[in-house]
Design a protein around this motif. Structure first.
Motif, PDB file in Angstrom:
ATOM      1  N   GLY A 103       0.834  -1.195   0.000  1.00  0.00           N
ATOM      2  CA  GLY A 103       0.000   0.000   0.000  1.00  0.00           C
ATOM      3  C   GLY A 103       0.865   1.239   0.000  1.00  0.00           C
ATOM      4  N   HIS A 104       0.199   2.371   0.073  1.00  0.00           N
ATOM      5  CA  HIS A 104       0.883   3.654   0.069  1.00  0.00           C
ATOM      6  C   HIS A 104       1.530   3.895   1.430  1.00  0.00           C
ATOM      7  N   GLY A 105       2.715   4.438   1.420  1.00  0.00           N
ATOM      8  CA  GLY A 105       3.476   4.676   2.638  1.00  0.00           C
ATOM      9  C   GLY A 105       2.867   5.675   3.592  1.00  0.00           C
ATOM     10  N   SER A 106       1.867   6.417   3.173  1.00  0.00           N
ATOM     11  CA  SER A 106       1.225   7.388   4.051  1.00  0.00           C
ATOM     12  C   SER A 106       0.175   6.746   4.957  1.00  0.00           C
ATOM     13  N   ARG A 107      -0.091   5.462   4.758  1.00  0.00           N
ATOM     14  CA  ARG A 107      -1.119   4.736   5.518  1.00  0.00           C
ATOM     15  C   ARG A 107      -0.466   3.798   6.534  1.00  0.00           C
ATOM     16  N   PHE A 108      -1.228   3.392   7.527  1.00  0.00           N
ATOM     17  CA  PHE A 108      -0.805   2.356   8.452  1.00  0.00           C
ATOM     18  C   PHE A 108      -1.272   1.016   7.892  1.00  0.00           C
ATOM     19  N   ILE A 109      -0.402   0.377   7.152  1.00  0.00           N
ATOM     20  CA  ILE A 109      -0.722  -0.893   6.513  1.00  0.00           C
ATOM     21  C   ILE A 109      -0.483  -2.008   7.535  1.00  0.00           C
ATOM     22  N   ASP A 110      -1.452  -2.892   7.706  1.00  0.00           N
ATOM     23  CA  ASP A 110      -1.312  -4.023   8.618  1.00  0.00           C
ATOM     24  C   ASP A 110      -0.742  -5.231   7.889  1.00  0.00           C
TER      25      ASP A 110
ATOM     26  N   THR B 178       2.304  -6.347   7.139  1.00  0.00           N
ATOM     27  CA  THR B 178       3.266  -6.158   6.054  1.00  0.00           C
ATOM     28  C   THR B 178       4.349  -7.231   6.102  1.00  0.00           C
ATOM     29  N   ALA B 179       4.956  -7.440   4.965  1.00  0.00           N
ATOM     30  CA  ALA B 179       6.045  -8.412   4.865  1.00  0.00           C
ATOM     31  C   ALA B 179       7.214  -8.006   5.767  1.00  0.00           C
ATOM     32  N   VAL B 180       7.536  -6.725   5.783  1.00  0.00           N
ATOM     33  CA  VAL B 180       8.686  -6.256   6.559  1.00  0.00           C
ATOM     34  C   VAL B 180       8.464  -6.460   8.051  1.00  0.00           C
ATOM     35  N   GLU B 181       7.276  -6.138   8.568  1.00  0.00           N
ATOM     36  CA  GLU B 181       7.069  -6.299  10.008  1.00  0.00           C
ATOM     37  C   GLU B 181       7.124  -7.774  10.414  1.00  0.00           C
ATOM     38  N   GLN B 182       6.645  -8.668   9.572  1.00  0.00           N
ATOM     39  CA  GLN B 182       6.731 -10.095   9.875  1.00  0.00           C
ATOM     40  C   GLN B 182       8.188 -10.567   9.853  1.00  0.00           C
ATOM     41  N   LEU B 183       8.943 -10.088   8.872  1.00  0.00           N
ATOM     42  CA  LEU B 183      10.348 -10.488   8.757  1.00  0.00           C
ATOM     43  C   LEU B 183      11.171  -9.946   9.924  1.00  0.00           C
ATOM     44  N   VAL B 184      10.872  -8.743  10.372  1.00  0.00           N
ATOM     45  CA  VAL B 184      11.577  -8.166  11.514  1.00  0.00           C
ATOM     46  C   VAL B 184      11.298  -8.990  12.772  1.00  0.00           C
TER      47      VAL B 184
ATOM     48  N   TYR C 214      10.061   5.314  -2.177  1.00  0.00           N
ATOM     49  CA  TYR C 214       9.985   5.437  -0.722  1.00  0.00           C
ATOM     50  C   TYR C 214       8.564   5.449  -0.188  1.00  0.00           C
ATOM     51  N   ASN C 215       7.576   5.670  -1.027  1.00  0.00           N
ATOM     52  CA  ASN C 215       6.207   5.783  -0.524  1.00  0.00           C
ATOM     53  C   ASN C 215       5.354   4.549  -0.817  1.00  0.00           C
ATOM     54  N   CYS C 216       5.993   3.412  -1.033  1.00  0.00           N
ATOM     55  CA  CYS C 216       5.268   2.180  -1.307  1.00  0.00           C
ATOM     56  C   CYS C 216       5.740   1.086  -0.355  1.00  0.00           C
ATOM     57  N   VAL C 217       4.808   0.487   0.375  1.00  0.00           N
ATOM     58  CA  VAL C 217       5.119  -0.614   1.282  1.00  0.00           C
ATOM     59  C   VAL C 217       5.286  -1.877   0.429  1.00  0.00           C
ATOM     60  N   PRO C 218       6.438  -2.558   0.518  1.00  0.00           N
ATOM     61  CA  PRO C 218       6.697  -3.704  -0.360  1.00  0.00           C
ATOM     62  C   PRO C 218       5.854  -4.932   0.018  1.00  0.00           C
TER      63      PRO C 218
END
Length: 164
Positions: A18-25, A27-33, A106-110
């Motif tokens: 999603g767009h980086g301006s939102r709180f995306i639930d 996400t791949a990055v938060e799971q990997l962290v 920078y404004n796109c959550v992977p």
């Protein structure tokens, strides 16, 4: 010095984009962290067992407890722990991001993130147990597997060094 079994492992996370301006639930990055934090805790337990840091609390990590017990037995016999007595784990790469025009956006959550692990399994540890530990970490850190927000792991190379 014991000969350790090398495992090169890729862990892949998939999650919402999603767009980086939102709180995306989820996400791949938060799971990997979250998985990376577990891997680093395992690493610390093994390092502490090697170097004798008894003040650390690793009572929930069976591998750290076993390594600590090996160290204590060796100390009673007048011997020192060696690298071959513990399993080492290093996070060697972290990869995530969305590219456009050859540059990261920078404004796109992977939607995906990957970590590479270099694991050297002690002859005192069962490789199947290490595999089960990785599988458990993936299951525990997966946010919503039924909807594709999950982690999985695979060998980069098998135990003989052949590419998979």
């Amino acid at each position: 010095y014991g000969e350790r079994l090398p495992w090169w492992v890729d862990v892949t996370a998939t999650g919402n984009t999603g767009h980086g301006s939102r709180f995306i639930d989820n996400t791949a990055v938060e799971q990997l962290v979250e998985l990376a934090n577990r891997a680093l805790a395992f690493r610390k337990g093994q390092r502490d067992a090697l170097h004798g840091a008894d003040h650390s609390d690793h009572h929930n990590c069976s591998h750290a407890v076993a390594a600590k017990n090996r160290r204590l037995a060796k100390e009673r016999a007048g011997q020192k722990m060696q690298m071959g007595d513990v399993t080492s784990l290093n996070i060697t790469t972290l990869q995530a991001g969305v590219k456009a025009g050859g540059q990261f956006v920078y404004n796109c959550v992977p939607p995906t993130a990957t970590a590479s692990l270099d694991i050297r399994i002690s002859p005192h540890d069962n490789p199947e147990d290490i595999g089960n530990m990785l599988t458990a970490w993936c299951q525990e850190c997966s946010a919503d597997p039924d909807n594709g927000h999950k982690l999985s792991w695979d060998f980069l190379r098998d135990q003989c060094g052949d590419a998979k």
